[in-house]
Design an enzyme around this catalytic site. Structure first.
Site, PDB file in Angstrom:
ATOM      1  N   ASP A 270      34.320  52.833  31.611  1.00 21.67           N
ATOM      2  CA  ASP A 270      34.194  53.399  33.105  1.00 21.67           C
ATOM      3  C   ASP A 270      35.573  52.335  33.570  1.00 21.67           C
ATOM      4  O   ASP A 270      35.615  50.981  32.922  1.00 21.67           O
ATOM      5  CB  ASP A 270      33.075  52.128  33.265  1.00 21.67           C
ATOM      6  CG  ASP A 270      32.461  52.232  35.137  1.00 21.67           C
ATOM      7  OD1 ASP A 270      32.551  53.538  35.289  1.00 21.67           O
ATOM      8  OD2 ASP A 270      31.592  51.784  35.469  1.00 21.67           O
TER       9      ASP A 270
ATOM     10  N   TYR B  51      37.737  50.445  37.252  1.00 20.37           N
ATOM     11  CA  TYR B  51      37.853  49.636  38.014  1.00 20.37           C
ATOM     12  C   TYR B  51      38.672  49.744  38.856  1.00 20.37           C
ATOM     13  O   TYR B  51      39.522  48.838  38.809  1.00 20.37           O
ATOM     14  CB  TYR B  51      37.572  48.340  37.379  1.00 20.37           C
ATOM     15  CG  TYR B  51      37.260  46.575  37.930  1.00 20.37           C
ATOM     16  CD1 TYR B  51      35.924  47.444  38.542  1.00 20.37           C
ATOM     17  CD2 TYR B  51      37.979  45.620  37.965  1.00 20.37           C
ATOM     18  CE1 TYR B  51      35.459  46.052  39.549  1.00 20.37           C
ATOM     19  CE2 TYR B  51      37.960  44.864  39.171  1.00 20.37           C
ATOM     20  CZ  TYR B  51      36.651  44.506  39.685  1.00 20.37           C
ATOM     21  OH  TYR B  51      35.886  43.741  39.806  1.00 20.37           O
TER      22      TYR B  51
ATOM     23  N   HIS C  44      37.881  47.561  46.460  1.00 22.29           N
ATOM     24  CA  HIS C  44      36.473  47.481  45.863  1.00 22.29           C
ATOM     25  C   HIS C  44      36.706  45.757  44.476  1.00 22.29           C
ATOM     26  O   HIS C  44      35.419  45.279  44.652  1.00 22.29           O
ATOM     27  CB  HIS C  44      35.844  47.649  44.552  1.00 22.29           C
ATOM     28  CG  HIS C  44      34.726  47.550  43.310  1.00 22.29           C
ATOM     29  ND1 HIS C  44      33.935  47.188  43.854  1.00 22.29           N
ATOM     30  CD2 HIS C  44      34.493  47.485  42.384  1.00 22.29           C
ATOM     31  CE1 HIS C  44      32.637  47.164  43.147  1.00 22.29           C
ATOM     32  NE2 HIS C  44      33.205  47.341  41.790  1.00 22.29           N
TER      33      HIS C  44
ATOM     34  N   ARG D 269      35.431  35.488  43.294  1.00 28.24           N
ATOM     35  CA  ARG D 269      35.938  34.044  42.958  1.00 28.24           C
ATOM     36  C   ARG D 269      36.995  33.032  43.951  1.00 28.24           C
ATOM     37  O   ARG D 269      36.090  32.371  45.260  1.00 28.24           O
ATOM     38  CB  ARG D 269      37.247  34.586  41.846  1.00 28.24           C
ATOM     39  CG  ARG D 269      36.442  35.114  40.574  1.00 28.24           C
ATOM     40  CD  ARG D 269      37.709  35.273  39.999  1.00 28.24           C
ATOM     41  NE  ARG D 269      38.179  36.753  40.093  1.00 28.24           N
ATOM     42  CZ  ARG D 269      38.249  38.173  40.024  1.00 28.24           C
ATOM     43  NH1 ARG D 269      36.800  38.375  39.323  1.00 28.24           N
ATOM     44  NH2 ARG D 269      38.829  38.896  40.909  1.00 28.24           N
TER      45      ARG D 269
ATOM     46  N   GLU E 254      26.349  52.336  42.191  1.00 28.56           N
ATOM     47  CA  GLU E 254      27.814  52.564  42.343  1.00 28.56           C
ATOM     48  C   GLU E 254      28.827  53.865  41.786  1.00 28.56           C
ATOM     49  O   GLU E 254      28.267  54.551  41.614  1.00 28.56           O
ATOM     50  CB  GLU E 254      28.171  51.879  41.292  1.00 28.56           C
ATOM     51  CG  GLU E 254      28.459  50.492  40.881  1.00 28.56           C
ATOM     52  CD  GLU E 254      29.768  49.549  39.807  1.00 28.56           C
ATOM     53  OE1 GLU E 254      29.736  50.076  38.975  1.00 28.56           O
ATOM     54  OE2 GLU E 254      29.372  48.303  39.491  1.00 28.56           O
TER      55      GLU E 254
ATOM     56  N   GLU F 258      29.995  56.438  42.054  1.00 27.83           N
ATOM     57  CA  GLU F 258      32.196  56.463  41.602  1.00 27.83           C
ATOM     58  C   GLU F 258      32.148  58.723  40.863  1.00 27.83           C
ATOM     59  O   GLU F 258      31.089  59.165  41.724  1.00 27.83           O
ATOM     60  CB  GLU F 258      31.983  56.073  40.281  1.00 27.83           C
ATOM     61  CG  GLU F 258      31.776  54.756  39.798  1.00 27.83           C
ATOM     62  CD  GLU F 258      31.555  53.403  38.744  1.00 27.83           C
ATOM     63  OE1 GLU F 258      32.541  54.870  37.996  1.00 27.83           O
ATOM     64  OE2 GLU F 258      31.038  52.633  38.103  1.00 27.83           O
TER      65      GLU F 258
ATOM     66  N   GLN G 194      23.547  42.119  35.191  1.00 28.77           N
ATOM     67  CA  GLN G 194      25.323  41.526  34.615  1.00 28.77           C
ATOM     68  C   GLN G 194      25.940  40.256  35.237  1.00 28.77           C
ATOM     69  O   GLN G 194      26.904  39.540  34.209  1.00 28.77           O
ATOM     70  CB  GLN G 194      25.846  42.420  36.544  1.00 28.77           C
ATOM     71  CG  GLN G 194      26.911  42.567  35.916  1.00 28.77           C
ATOM     72  CD  GLN G 194      27.984  43.872  36.288  1.00 28.77           C
ATOM     73  OE1 GLN G 194      27.506  44.329  37.688  1.00 28.77           O
ATOM     74  NE2 GLN G 194      29.423  43.348  37.033  1.00 28.77           N
TER      75      GLN G 194
ATOM     76  N   LYS H 236      24.437  47.465  32.808  1.00 33.43           N
ATOM     77  CA  LYS H 236      25.158  48.746  33.721  1.00 33.43           C
ATOM     78  C   LYS H 236      24.839  49.666  32.042  1.00 33.43           C
ATOM     79  O   LYS H 236      25.057  50.634  31.829  1.00 33.43           O
ATOM     80  CB  LYS H 236      26.221  48.489  33.127  1.00 33.43           C
ATOM     81  CG  LYS H 236      26.699  48.221  34.352  1.00 33.43           C
ATOM     82  CD  LYS H 236      28.862  47.938  34.323  1.00 33.43           C
ATOM     83  CE  LYS H 236      28.977  46.840  35.736  1.00 33.43           C
ATOM     84  NZ  LYS H 236      29.518  48.249  37.780  1.00 33.43           N
TER      85      LYS H 236
ATOM     86  N   THR I  64      34.262  51.925  41.109  1.00 33.12           N
ATOM     87  CA  THR I  64      32.832  51.900  42.292  1.00 33.12           C
ATOM     88  C   THR I  64      33.931  52.425  43.110  1.00 33.12           C
ATOM     89  O   THR I  64      34.854  51.393  43.386  1.00 33.12           O
ATOM     90  CB  THR I  64      32.521  51.147  42.605  1.00 33.12           C
ATOM     91  OG1 THR I  64      31.797  50.333  41.813  1.00 33.12           O
ATOM     92  CG2 THR I  64      31.715  50.585  44.215  1.00 33.12           C
TER      93      THR I  64
HETATM   94 MN    MN Z   1      31.150  51.661  37.281  1.00 30.97          MN
END
Ligand code: MN
Length: 415
Positions: free
Chosen positions: A126, A128, A133, A142, A199, A201, A240, A253, A349
């Site tokens: 997976d 990112y 996103h 953060r 998510e 995707e 998570q 996940k 995502t």
């Molecule tokens: Mn994902």
């Protein structure tokens, strides 16, 4: 190109699509394609010699319960099969149209078959790769000033996921249980997740096998991509948050990821190529590719509560991806990781620039601070028990629409 099979208006499966999937009915499980709302059992066509002209040597690929061997034939052959099927079902071809016996055996209404997992997924990665996103998540958790971590614009960040829990559309998934730590001054607790999320995707499925130690050139990477599916990477945000440090998501996940049943080939999506976003700074040479490497595929997510109607909650587009599929596959293999036919690579995502184009409830409800109000008056920050999540994906240009069908799953209460 027109077909002698009835295709309703706005259907995802015109004769230009010819996707591949696995159907089950009576005692049969077979590879199939779909035109309109008609599925075509390829094993029956093979029985009656319809593929004999293609010199395939081995027709056993049309009798397998997964498409791995079929895809392993390689693009030359699978493309030839696709083209042959397009011709067979085109308006001016009588070879099959006039054969009532074979038609009655091979052609079925889509509602009369069960869709199965199209491939046995060996490995699953997976990524990112949506900058919107990653920026949203970085902003929430953060620092809005430094939302992207220092590596993000230099490499397609990813992790190795769990393939055993990838299931086909229509499969219900239980709300996961696990550890969370809602109060940072208290020890963790155990129980059902309170923050189940989707998510949005897309994932690509590879064809071909590489050797350990070999890497795939970014400019040849698309030769290893058979096709795409919708991928709902279900996530439990509270699990998570507590578990992911320092090695990334684990149980949050791997309780169920849902795929659409038809693999739409890269060739069917050719007319929808577009340029991706400008990559700044320029990536290292092994990640550099030019031209139209993104795909303009419209994406939608709906939430359907148990007792009321479906609600559109997100509209996004696959074209927003910062890192493209070829770059992802080049990066995956650059250190020498070998790949196999049937591997699945999730995009991450896919969020767009506007707040109604975010590809997860985490972003749509901004960490639970902005509940979505549904048409029945109820509100959602995350997914509730007995909600059905439906994802749709389709590309549209002029009068051509190539789609993926629905990717749906119902979330059941924890066992
Ligand atoms: Mn994902």
């Amino acid at each position: 190109m027109k077909t002698w099979i009835q295709v309703p208006e706005n259907n995802d499966f015109p004769i230009q699509n010819i996707p591949f999937g696995i159907i089950a009915y009576d005692q049969f499980i077979s590879p199939a394609t779909r035109i309109g709302n008609t599925v075509i059992d390829l094993s029956i066509l093979a029985d009656f010699g319809y593929f004999d002209a293609l010199d395939l040597e081995d027709l056993s690929v049309f009798y397998q319960p997964v498409l791995n061997d079929f895809i392993s034939l390689g693009k030359n052959k699978t493309n030839a099969i696709r083209t042959y099927l397009q011709n067979l079902f085109s308006l001016n071809c009588d070879d099959l149209k006039d054969n009532a016996e074979v038609c009655s055996l091979a052609l079925k209404d889509v509602d009369s078959v069960l869709m199965m997992m199209p491939v046995a997924v060996g490995d699953y990665t997976d990524f990112y790769s949506s900058i919107e996103h990653a920026t949203n998540v970085g902003t929430m958790f953060r620092d809005p000033g430094n939302a992207l971590l220092p590596n993000w614009r230099h490499l397609p960040v990813g992790y190795h996921g769990r393939s055993s829990s990838i299931v086909v559309s229509g499969t219900s998934v239980y709300r996961p249980k696990g550890q969370t730590r809602p109060d940072e001054n208290q020890p963790p607790i155990f129980g059902p997740s309170k923050q189940v999320d989707f998510e949005l995707e897309m994932a690509f499925i590879t064809n071909g096998k590489t050797k350990l130690g070999a890497s795939i050139d970014v400019n040849k990477a698309e030769d290893f991509i058979f096709g795409l599916i919708i991928f709902n990477d279900l996530s439990a945000r509270d699990l998570q948050k507590w578990e992911y440090v320092p090695l990334g998501p684990f149980l949050s996940k791997s309780f169920g990821s849902v795929v659409s049943p038809w693999i739409v080939t890269l060739e069917a999506l050719e007319p929808f190529r577009v340029k991706g976003p400008l990559q700044e700074p320029q990536p290292l040479p092994y990640l550099q590719n030019e031209g139209e490497k993104n795909l303009d595929i419209q994406l939608e997510v709906f939430i359907k509560p148990e007792k009321s109607e479906s609600n559109l909650v997100c509209r996004s587009n696959f074209k927003y991806m910062y890192w493209n599929m070829a770059q992802q596959l080049a990066h995956q293999t650059v250190a020498g990781c070998n790949i196999n036919t049937g591997d699945m690579y999730g995009s991450g995502t896919i969020s767009g620039p506007t707040s109604d184009s975010y590809g997860s409830m985490l972003e749509l409800s901004w960490k639970g601070t902005k509940p979505l109000i549904l048409s029945d008056g109820s509100s959602r920050t995350f997914i509730q028990d007995n909600d059905t999540i439906v994802m749709k994906a389709f590309a549209k240009k002029d009068n051509l629409r190539i789609g993926f069908g629905d990717c749906l799953t119902k979330i059941l209460s924890a066992t």
